[in-house]
Design an enzyme around this catalytic site. Structure first.
Site, PDB file in Angstrom:
ATOM      1  N   ASP A 142      48.420  28.612  55.849  1.00 41.22           N
ATOM      2  CA  ASP A 142      49.795  29.137  55.838  1.00 41.22           C
ATOM      3  C   ASP A 142      50.388  29.151  57.246  1.00 41.22           C
ATOM      4  OD1 ASP A 142      49.341  29.540  53.149  1.00 41.22           O
ATOM      5  OD2 ASP A 142      48.937  31.668  53.340  1.00 41.22           O
ATOM      6  N   ASP A 201      48.180  24.911  52.438  1.00 45.07           N
ATOM      7  CA  ASP A 201      49.544  25.413  52.218  1.00 45.07           C
ATOM      8  C   ASP A 201      50.249  25.646  53.558  1.00 45.07           C
ATOM      9  OD1 ASP A 201      48.823  25.452  49.529  1.00 45.07           O
ATOM     10  OD2 ASP A 201      48.360  27.588  49.539  1.00 45.07           O
TER      11      ASP A 201
END
Length: 355
Positions: free
Chosen positions: A185, A206
């Protein structure tokens, strides 16, 4: 884990930035309308177009500076500021967390280059407070800065946790020649319309995520999962468009996808997740299926995942998921044209970043 060096000359890259801004002006028919009055005021007599410049230097060796931390410089900008203010940040590593609150728009953070100026810290888990850099105000511009979350980067056991380097949550924000470095992230493209030009984004899982409506123009997208857990496939994007009419989606135009390990191009964080990869170079890092419906299996028709005019070993779409979208030229143009983020002409109102 440092950013890769730039290969273009300063003159070539200055020309590129000028062309990007020209494209921003002309991508929708070169409309002559001026930006609405609510936008930040440009100072026509200043070479950057700013009202004034604040300097930041933490080395103790340079000329006298206004501040030694980036956060204190931001804190000095008046609440409700309505004219562009430039914060000039010297070369060096700034070990701090930085937040631009929603009441501090019209700030231009100007570093000395992403290989020279960095803002670094180590934090993880909590989305609202853990990003190393967070901008919640509208009208934020940055150039030549690397934002790095050092959590999990380095020796020691790997523990997968959200560790965001930057979170961009305001509208009308643009980043030029910046770096975003992390593992999981890395970059939260949270909300609003954004342009990222010639930026470097590194991560494993991600690592470009959120509900922003953004164009990534000639950026370097670098997968690093092969350095940490080679047997695991990562994910480059997790886009979060949740409703069909929502202003949201990621467009990668003229980017380079490279790195170590394997990953999918994206998985659906929202029911109408939208990602377009166009005219880009894709290395041998993408698994054949390319995309994942994640929590929306059975609703794949609502997802918009598009690959068009790409090249490289990872650009072969013959084994992609069968529900990947194929767009006609007019449909594709609606995403890759700069009007996707700039129908109202806000890009014309940016400071002169190439000065």
């Amino acid at each position: 884990m440092s950013c890769r060096r730039q290969t273009s000359s300063p003159l070539t890259h200055q020309l590129f930035l000028s062309l990007v801004l020209l494209a921003c002006l002309c991508g929708s028919g070169c409309r002559a309308t001026a930006p609405p009055a609510k936008y930040c005021r440009l100072n026509r007599s200043d070479k950057y177009g700013v009202a004034y410049t604040i300097t930041v230097d933490n080395s103790g060796h340079g000329p006298a500076a206004n501040f030694t931390t980036v956060q204190r410089a931001i804190d000095s900008v008046p609440v409700g500021n309505s004219q562009w203010v430039r914060i000039q940040i010297s070369p060096g590593k700034f070990t701090e967390k930085v937040v631009i609150g929603e009441n501090k728009p019209c700030i231009f953070l100007h570093g000395a280059g992403r290989a020279s100026t960095s803002i670094e810290w180590d934090d993880h888990e909590d989305k609202p407070t853990s990003p190393i850099f967070a901008a919640f105000a509208d009208d934020i511009v940055a150039k030549g800065i690397t934002f790095k979350n050092k959590y999990n980067i380095g020796p020691g056991d790997l523990v997968w946790k959200r560790a965001t380097a930057a979170r961009i949550g305001g509208d009308r924000s643009a980043f030029f020649e910046c770096g975003f470095v992390g593992l999981q992230d890395t970059f939260l493209d949270d909300d609003g319309r954004h342009l990222f030009s010639n930026c470097y984004i590194e991560g494993a899982m991600d690592f470009i995520y959120g509900a922003g409506k953004s164009i990534y123009k000639e950026c370097e997208i670098s997968l690093n999962i092969g350095k940490y857990e080679p047997g695991l496939a990562g994910s480059i994007t997790a886009q979060k468009k949740e409703l069909p009419g929502e202003e949201s989606g990621f467009v990668f135009d003229g980017c380079e996808f490279s790195g170590t390990g394997k990953a999918i191009l994206g998985r659906a964080w929202g029911a109408y997740s939208t990602v377009v990869v166009y005219n880009s170079s894709i290395g041998d890092i993408i698994v054949p299926q390319g995309w994942d419906a994640w929590g929306y299996v059975g609703h794949e028709a609502n997802l918009t995942y598009v690959e068009a005019n790409n090249r490289g070993k990872g650009a072969n779409t013959s084994k992609r998921v069968p529900w990947m979208k194929r767009l006609n030229p007019a449909q594709l143009r609606s995403y890759v044209d700069i009007s996707f983020i700039d129908r109202d002409g806000w890009l014309r109102n940016l400071p002169r970043i190439s000065s």
